[in-house]
Write a protein that holds these residues in place. Structure first.
Motif, PDB file in Angstrom:
ATOM      1  N   SER A  47     -84.701   1.161 -28.085  1.00  0.00           N
ATOM      2  CA  SER A  47     -85.844   0.315 -28.449  1.00  0.00           C
ATOM      3  C   SER A  47     -87.068   0.687 -27.609  1.00  0.00           C
ATOM      4  O   SER A  47     -88.194   0.711 -28.117  1.00  0.00           O
ATOM      5  CB  SER A  47     -85.517  -1.163 -28.240  1.00  0.00           C
ATOM      6  OG  SER A  47     -84.486  -1.556 -29.118  1.00  0.00           O
ATOM      7  N   ASP A 169     -86.097  -0.134 -35.955  1.00  0.00           N
ATOM      8  CA  ASP A 169     -85.181  -0.404 -34.841  1.00  0.00           C
ATOM      9  C   ASP A 169     -83.926  -1.091 -35.370  1.00  0.00           C
ATOM     10  O   ASP A 169     -83.964  -2.271 -35.719  1.00  0.00           O
ATOM     11  CB  ASP A 169     -85.890  -1.268 -33.787  1.00  0.00           C
ATOM     12  CG  ASP A 169     -85.183  -1.204 -32.439  1.00  0.00           C
ATOM     13  OD1 ASP A 169     -84.127  -0.547 -32.338  1.00  0.00           O
ATOM     14  OD2 ASP A 169     -85.692  -1.823 -31.478  1.00  0.00           O
ATOM     15  N   GLU A 170     -82.844  -0.359 -35.444  1.00  0.00           N
ATOM     16  CA  GLU A 170     -81.561  -0.835 -35.986  1.00  0.00           C
ATOM     17  C   GLU A 170     -81.747  -1.599 -37.301  1.00  0.00           C
ATOM     18  O   GLU A 170     -81.351  -2.760 -37.417  1.00  0.00           O
ATOM     19  CB  GLU A 170     -80.835  -1.690 -34.943  1.00  0.00           C
ATOM     20  CG  GLU A 170     -80.706  -0.911 -33.626  1.00  0.00           C
ATOM     21  CD  GLU A 170     -79.484  -1.269 -32.805  1.00  0.00           C
ATOM     22  OE1 GLU A 170     -78.522  -1.782 -33.373  1.00  0.00           O
ATOM     23  OE2 GLU A 170     -79.516  -1.011 -31.589  1.00  0.00           O
TER      24      GLU A 170
HETATM   25 MG    MG Z   1     -82.495  -1.970 -28.985  1.00  0.00          MG
END
Ligand code: MG
Ligand code: ADP
Length: 248
Positions: A47, A169-170
């Motif tokens: 991140s 992000d994911e």
């Molecule tokens: Mg993360």
């Protein structure tokens, strides 16, 4: 040409009395148009890397260039402009505004572009919602949509500004496997068709195998950089420490 360049980038966070090193002297060049996965265990710095590339955060040391702009010397206003026009974000939790319809959510970031008329905005909203298969869901609020549909709205919102780079992000972490794979396939299809650069983080092995570039992060350092060839990954750099996970 590299659309993203990190040169000896470090990021430290102050946590009480301690310094946490989230990224440790990372250098990386990302070519325009790639579909790149950042893989690594929780807390490894994924991140942080995405936030630095997205100019949401600034490095403690090192240099970052985004689409030919050296980010270090820029004022907050210049950074906001670069973010608004160059970068789209997709989040694990979708981050849609609950009181707005799908169409209004996609339109929202376009309101900051004075050169776009209401008609231009609505044309873009229709185009990008159709691209993600939600032509018939324009007026639905997020709570009237499934997780996968919400993430499709977020993809349309990220693309509607004509972003050159989409950071995710994911993006599949809150979706079941099949839906997540569908989201990745859609992103991949848009990447191929439009040449938009996609950079996403993930834990999911099957999802990362859909990428054409792979960056493995461990303890704030890049331990692998892979290129997908016709018959699997070719690792041009490999300093993996994680013996349990030799594949990635
Ligand atoms: Mg993360
Ligand atoms: P990942 O996304 O791979 O799970 P992160 O980039 O979120 O990893 O975090 C990397 C490291 O930096 C972790 O040790 C995390 O605890 C720390 N960290 C991240 N953000 C902050 C912050 N705002 N303040 C303090 N430490 C942070």
């Amino acid at each position: 040409m590299a659309i993203v360049e990190l040169l000896n980038v470090s990021k430290r966070y102050r946590l009480g009395e301690q310094d946490v090193i989230a990224l440790d002297n990372v250098s990386l060049a990302i070519e325009e148009g790639v579909f790149l996965a950042i893989a690594g265990p929780s807390g490894s710095g994924k991140s942080t890397m995405l936030n630095l590339i997205g100019c949401i955060d600034t490095p403690s040391e090192g240099r970052i260039c985004i689409a030919g702009n050296d980010v270090s010397g820029q004022t907050p206003d210049q950074l906001a402009e670069l973010r608004a026009r160059t970068i789209g974000f997709i989040f694990q939790t979708f981050n849609l505004l609950p009181v707005l319809s799908a169409a209004e959510n996609v339109e929202y970031p376009l309101l900051q572009f004075a050169e776009l008329s209401k008609r231009d905005r609505q044309k873009r909203v229709r185009k990008f919602l159709a691209m993600v298969g939600l032509r018939d869901f324009m007026d639905h609020r997020p709570n009237q949509l499934s997780g996968g549909q919400r993430q499709r709205v977020a993809i349309a919102r990220a693309l509607a500004t004509h972003a050159k780079i989409v950071l995710a992000d994911e993006p599949t972490a809150n979706l079941d496997h099949k839906t997540g794979e569908g989201i990745l396939r859609l992103m991949r299809q848009i990447n191929r068709k439009s040449g938009t650069t996609f950079i996403f983080s993930t834990h999911d092995r099957r999802v990362m195998n859909m990428a054409d570039r792979l960056v493995r992060v461990e303890d704030g350092q890049i331990t692998k950089f892979g290129v997908q060839s016709g018959d699997g990954w070719v690792f041009v750099q490999d300093h993996t420490h994680d013996e349990d996970d030799p594949e990635v």
